[in-house]
Write a protein that holds these residues in place. Structure first.
Motif, PDB file in Angstrom:
ATOM      1  N   PRO A 211       6.802  11.722 -28.867  1.00 43.16           N
ATOM      2  CA  PRO A 211       5.951  10.552 -29.114  1.00 43.16           C
ATOM      3  C   PRO A 211       6.143   9.423 -28.090  1.00 43.16           C
ATOM      4  N   GLY A 212       7.297   9.388 -27.440  1.00 37.54           N
ATOM      5  CA  GLY A 212       7.550   8.321 -26.471  1.00 37.54           C
ATOM      6  C   GLY A 212       7.059   8.629 -25.065  1.00 37.54           C
ATOM      7  N   VAL A 213       6.268   9.701 -24.898  1.00 37.18           N
ATOM      8  CA  VAL A 213       5.865  10.117 -23.551  1.00 37.18           C
ATOM      9  C   VAL A 213       4.358   9.929 -23.361  1.00 37.18           C
ATOM     10  N   GLU A 214       4.003   9.278 -22.273  1.00 40.15           N
ATOM     11  CA  GLU A 214       2.592   9.056 -21.949  1.00 40.15           C
ATOM     12  C   GLU A 214       2.296   9.673 -20.580  1.00 40.15           C
ATOM     13  N   VAL A 215       1.090  10.249 -20.446  1.00 44.85           N
ATOM     14  CA  VAL A 215       0.689  10.861 -19.174  1.00 44.85           C
ATOM     15  C   VAL A 215      -0.645  10.259 -18.745  1.00 44.85           C
ATOM     16  N   TYR A 216      -0.687   9.808 -17.494  1.00 43.21           N
ATOM     17  CA  TYR A 216      -1.888   9.163 -16.966  1.00 43.21           C
ATOM     18  C   TYR A 216      -2.339   9.810 -15.662  1.00 43.21           C
ATOM     19  N   GLY A 217      -3.654   9.750 -15.426  1.00 42.69           N
ATOM     20  CA  GLY A 217      -4.198  10.219 -14.151  1.00 42.69           C
ATOM     21  C   GLY A 217      -5.056   9.133 -13.523  1.00 42.69           C
ATOM     22  N   LYS A 218      -4.871   8.947 -12.222  1.00 46.25           N
ATOM     23  CA  LYS A 218      -5.645   7.928 -11.498  1.00 46.25           C
ATOM     24  C   LYS A 218      -6.970   8.562 -11.064  1.00 46.25           C
ATOM     25  N   ALA A 219      -8.070   8.022 -11.564  1.00 43.89           N
ATOM     26  CA  ALA A 219      -9.391   8.650 -11.410  1.00 43.89           C
ATOM     27  C   ALA A 219     -10.004   8.307 -10.054  1.00 43.89           C
ATOM     28  N   GLU A 220      -9.546   9.035  -9.039  1.00 40.64           N
ATOM     29  CA  GLU A 220      -9.900   8.702  -7.657  1.00 40.64           C
ATOM     30  C   GLU A 220     -11.334   9.042  -7.270  1.00 40.64           C
ATOM     31  N   TRP A 221     -12.027   9.792  -8.118  1.00 35.68           N
ATOM     32  CA  TRP A 221     -13.436  10.051  -7.787  1.00 35.68           C
ATOM     33  C   TRP A 221     -14.292   8.800  -7.980  1.00 35.68           C
ATOM     34  N   TYR A 222     -13.707   7.742  -8.549  1.00 32.93           N
ATOM     35  CA  TYR A 222     -14.421   6.470  -8.663  1.00 32.93           C
ATOM     36  C   TYR A 222     -14.572   5.762  -7.315  1.00 32.93           C
ATOM     37  N   ASN A 223     -13.848   6.231  -6.300  1.00 28.24           N
ATOM     38  CA  ASN A 223     -14.009   5.633  -4.971  1.00 28.24           C
ATOM     39  C   ASN A 223     -15.413   5.909  -4.415  1.00 28.24           C
ATOM     40  N   LEU A 224     -15.841   5.069  -3.501  1.00 31.85           N
ATOM     41  CA  LEU A 224     -17.187   5.154  -2.927  1.00 31.85           C
ATOM     42  C   LEU A 224     -17.554   6.565  -2.456  1.00 31.85           C
ATOM     43  N   GLY A 225     -16.660   7.187  -1.695  1.00 28.18           N
ATOM     44  CA  GLY A 225     -16.935   8.518  -1.152  1.00 28.18           C
ATOM     45  C   GLY A 225     -16.516   9.636  -2.088  1.00 28.18           C
ATOM     46  N   GLY A 226     -16.056   9.288  -3.283  1.00 27.71           N
ATOM     47  CA  GLY A 226     -15.789  10.288  -4.305  1.00 27.71           C
ATOM     48  C   GLY A 226     -14.409  10.908  -4.284  1.00 27.71           C
ATOM     49  N   SER A 227     -13.476  10.366  -3.479  1.00 26.70           N
ATOM     50  CA  SER A 227     -12.125  10.942  -3.507  1.00 26.70           C
ATOM     51  C   SER A 227     -11.089   9.926  -3.065  1.00 26.70           C
ATOM     52  N   VAL A 228      -9.829  10.299  -3.294  1.00 27.52           N
ATOM     53  CA  VAL A 228      -8.679   9.493  -2.895  1.00 27.52           C
ATOM     54  C   VAL A 228      -8.675   9.231  -1.381  1.00 27.52           C
ATOM     55  N   LYS A 229      -9.345  10.092  -0.608  1.00 28.63           N
ATOM     56  CA  LYS A 229      -9.307   9.983   0.851  1.00 28.63           C
ATOM     57  C   LYS A 229     -10.010   8.741   1.387  1.00 28.63           C
ATOM     58  N   ASP A 230     -10.829   8.090   0.567  1.00 23.44           N
ATOM     59  CA  ASP A 230     -11.447   6.838   1.014  1.00 23.44           C
ATOM     60  C   ASP A 230     -10.389   5.810   1.402  1.00 23.44           C
ATOM     61  N   ARG A 231      -9.282   5.813   0.668  1.00 20.83           N
ATOM     62  CA  ARG A 231      -8.249   4.786   0.914  1.00 20.83           C
ATOM     63  C   ARG A 231      -7.657   4.929   2.314  1.00 20.83           C
TER      64      ARG A 231
ATOM     65  N   ILE B 243     -16.430   7.903  15.266  1.00 22.08           N
ATOM     66  CA  ILE B 243     -15.198   8.383  14.636  1.00 22.08           C
ATOM     67  C   ILE B 243     -15.227   9.904  14.731  1.00 22.08           C
ATOM     68  N   ALA B 244     -14.156  10.519  15.265  1.00 19.14           N
ATOM     69  CA  ALA B 244     -14.149  11.976  15.440  1.00 19.14           C
ATOM     70  C   ALA B 244     -12.891  12.556  14.820  1.00 19.14           C
ATOM     71  N   ASP B 245     -13.031  13.647  14.077  1.00 25.06           N
ATOM     72  CA  ASP B 245     -11.855  14.310  13.526  1.00 25.06           C
ATOM     73  C   ASP B 245     -12.207  15.738  13.139  1.00 25.06           C
ATOM     74  N   ALA B 246     -11.186  16.517  12.859  1.00 25.33           N
ATOM     75  CA  ALA B 246     -11.384  17.881  12.385  1.00 25.33           C
ATOM     76  C   ALA B 246     -11.073  17.887  10.895  1.00 25.33           C
ATOM     77  N   THR B 247     -12.071  18.022  10.075  1.00 24.81           N
ATOM     78  CA  THR B 247     -11.891  18.073   8.628  1.00 24.81           C
ATOM     79  C   THR B 247     -13.185  18.477   7.972  1.00 24.81           C
ATOM     80  N   SER B 248     -13.087  19.427   7.050  1.00 23.74           N
ATOM     81  CA  SER B 248     -14.283  19.788   6.285  1.00 23.74           C
ATOM     82  C   SER B 248     -14.150  19.259   4.873  1.00 23.74           C
ATOM     83  N   GLY B 249     -13.023  18.602   4.605  1.00 24.77           N
ATOM     84  CA  GLY B 249     -12.727  18.241   3.230  1.00 24.77           C
ATOM     85  C   GLY B 249     -13.088  16.814   2.906  1.00 24.77           C
ATOM     86  N   ASN B 250     -12.354  16.269   1.945  1.00 24.05           N
ATOM     87  CA  ASN B 250     -12.649  14.922   1.468  1.00 24.05           C
ATOM     88  C   ASN B 250     -12.489  13.863   2.548  1.00 24.05           C
ATOM     89  N   THR B 251     -11.574  14.070   3.486  1.00 20.95           N
ATOM     90  CA  THR B 251     -11.409  13.078   4.551  1.00 20.95           C
ATOM     91  C   THR B 251     -12.677  12.993   5.390  1.00 20.95           C
TER      92      THR B 251
END
Lengths: 310, 91
Positions: free
Chosen positions: A26-46, A67-75
């Motif tokens: 009962p003394g344990v709480e679990v939380y998740g930071k909802a990063e899809w709320y960022n503009l681009g939809g992921s934690v990678k916006d930060r 801006i140039a980079d190699a990434t197909s993902g959230n970044t």
């Protein structure tokens, strides 16, 4: 109050998991930071925003440059989003087998894409973009998220203080997967400054061959990110890809949370930590939403008729 | 029948650091089992309780075995079988 698109980066909600946590003390709480709320939809916006702003401050990124980079993902999606919002062109190299959703999202945001031979993987995409940038350094800004200290700094300055405030300083355990390691390194550094007792636990795939998109198997990679310090995690928690798939389905079907695979791996690890505790506040990162992975086959498995409440 | 199997970078450390291995087999299943007989530490990375792990991508030529006959897919002499990365592109 006036809000611009860039104001939608950071200050994401911290969600308490209430249904998957029923067996915990009962003394344990679990939380998740909802990063899809960022503009681009992921934690990678930060990190993308921090690296772009840092580039501007240092004069490495100037008006008219791309801006140039190699990434197909959230970044990549974060760069494309920020580039559009700030008026920079974006050029990305990615393997031709990147998912059609990704390619369409990037093109919809106006990014220029260089599709490289799929069988050569990310390595060819990285060399392709490095050669392009080296040939025209005045034209391109190459953030290089694996080596750029502005990446963890984004989490030091935003993610960690947000978690601290949102838990009223009660957080006891921070759990996050390692990709570039930016989220883990920046957040854990700040959280330990705020309370040295906080345990920072890193999530890793069980094998170098895994399906946890965005997560890097540090023990086997030849390209360990420069920003990563292997001594930083208090412990490493291994998650099998199958466990992440099953957790993604459980989060969708029992919490109403459609999250991506790395987020599901983080929750699987966080719940494992939480099960060992009598008291504690465990916080993890929900990196993105499932809508970027809905074509994955694992959603079709129906291992969870159990408890469906029908 | 000699079949060439290509090993993705992530798994080469368990396959004697080979990018390709040549084996005799008449089905994909027999080929993969032959491979892990030769390299036992590779086994747990691609098989789980004797079944191919769900996210392991195996191609015969350009065809995903999921759309062929899975592990029962027959092989012809000289064909190339590829284990390809589980994540397309990524990060």
């Amino acid at each position: 109050m006036r809000t611009t698109p860039l104001d939608l980066i950071g200050n994401t909600p911290l969600l308490r998991l209430t249904r998957l946590t029923t067996g915990l003390a009962p003394g344990v709480e679990v939380y998740g930071k909802a990063e899809w709320y960022n503009l681009g939809g992921s934690v990678k916006d930060r990190p993308a925003l921090w690296m772009v702003r840092d580039g501007e401050r240092r004069g490495a990124l100037r008006p008219g440059m791309r801006i140039a980079d190699a990434t197909s993902g959230n970044t990549g999606i974060a760069y494309a989003t920020l580039g559009a919002a700030l008026g920079y062109g974006v050029t990305l190299a990615l393997p031709a087998n990147a998912s059609p959703e990704r390619i369409r999202t990037l093109r919809a945001l106006g990014a220029e894409l260089i599709l490289t031979d799929a069988s050569e993987g990310m390595d060819l995409a990285i060399t392709t973009i490095r050669e392009l940038v080296a040939g025209q350094p005045e034209r391109f800004f190459y953030p290089d998220q694996y080596s750029n200290p502005a990446n963890p700094q984004a989490h030091y300055e935003t993610t960690a203080p947000e978690i601290w405030a949102q838990t009223d300083g009660r957080i006891t355990h921070f759990v996050a997967a390692l990709g570039t390691s930016g989220t883990f390194m920046g957040s854990s550094r700040r959280l330990r400054e705020l309370n040295p007792q906080i345990q920072a636990l890193a999530v890793q795939p069980d094998s170098p061959y895994h399906a946890l998109e965005g997560v890097k198997h540090m023990a086997s990679t030849r390209l360990v990110p420069d920003i990563y310090n292997p001594a930083a995690p208090d412990a490493v928690i291994e998650v099998r890809s199958e466990e992440a798939f099953a957790m993604a389905r459980r989060l969708a079907r029992r919490e109403g949370l459609l999250v991506g695979i790395s987020a599901a791996a983080n929750v699987a690890a966080a719940l494992r930590v939480a099960r060992e505790l009598e008291h504690g506040v465990v916080v993890t990162i929900l990196c993105d939403s499932a809508n970027r992975y809905l074509s994955e086959r694992f959603w079709e498995d129906s291992d969870l008729i159990e408890g469906a409440g029908i | 029948m000699a079949i060439t199997i290509t090993i993705p970078t992530a798994l080469r450390q368990y396959a004697g650091n080979n990018a390709t291995v040549a084996l005799e087999a008449d089905t994909v299943g027999a080929l993969l089992h032959g491979l892990i007989e030769q390299y036992p530490t590779l086994g747990k990375h691609i098989f789980d309780s004797g079944k191919l792990r769900s996210f392991v991508n195996v191609y015969v030529g350009d065809e995903d075995i999921r759309y062929l006959q899975g592990e029962a897919t027959p092989l012809k002499d000289g064909e190339t079988v590829s284990i390809i990365p589980a994540i397309a592109g990524g990060r």
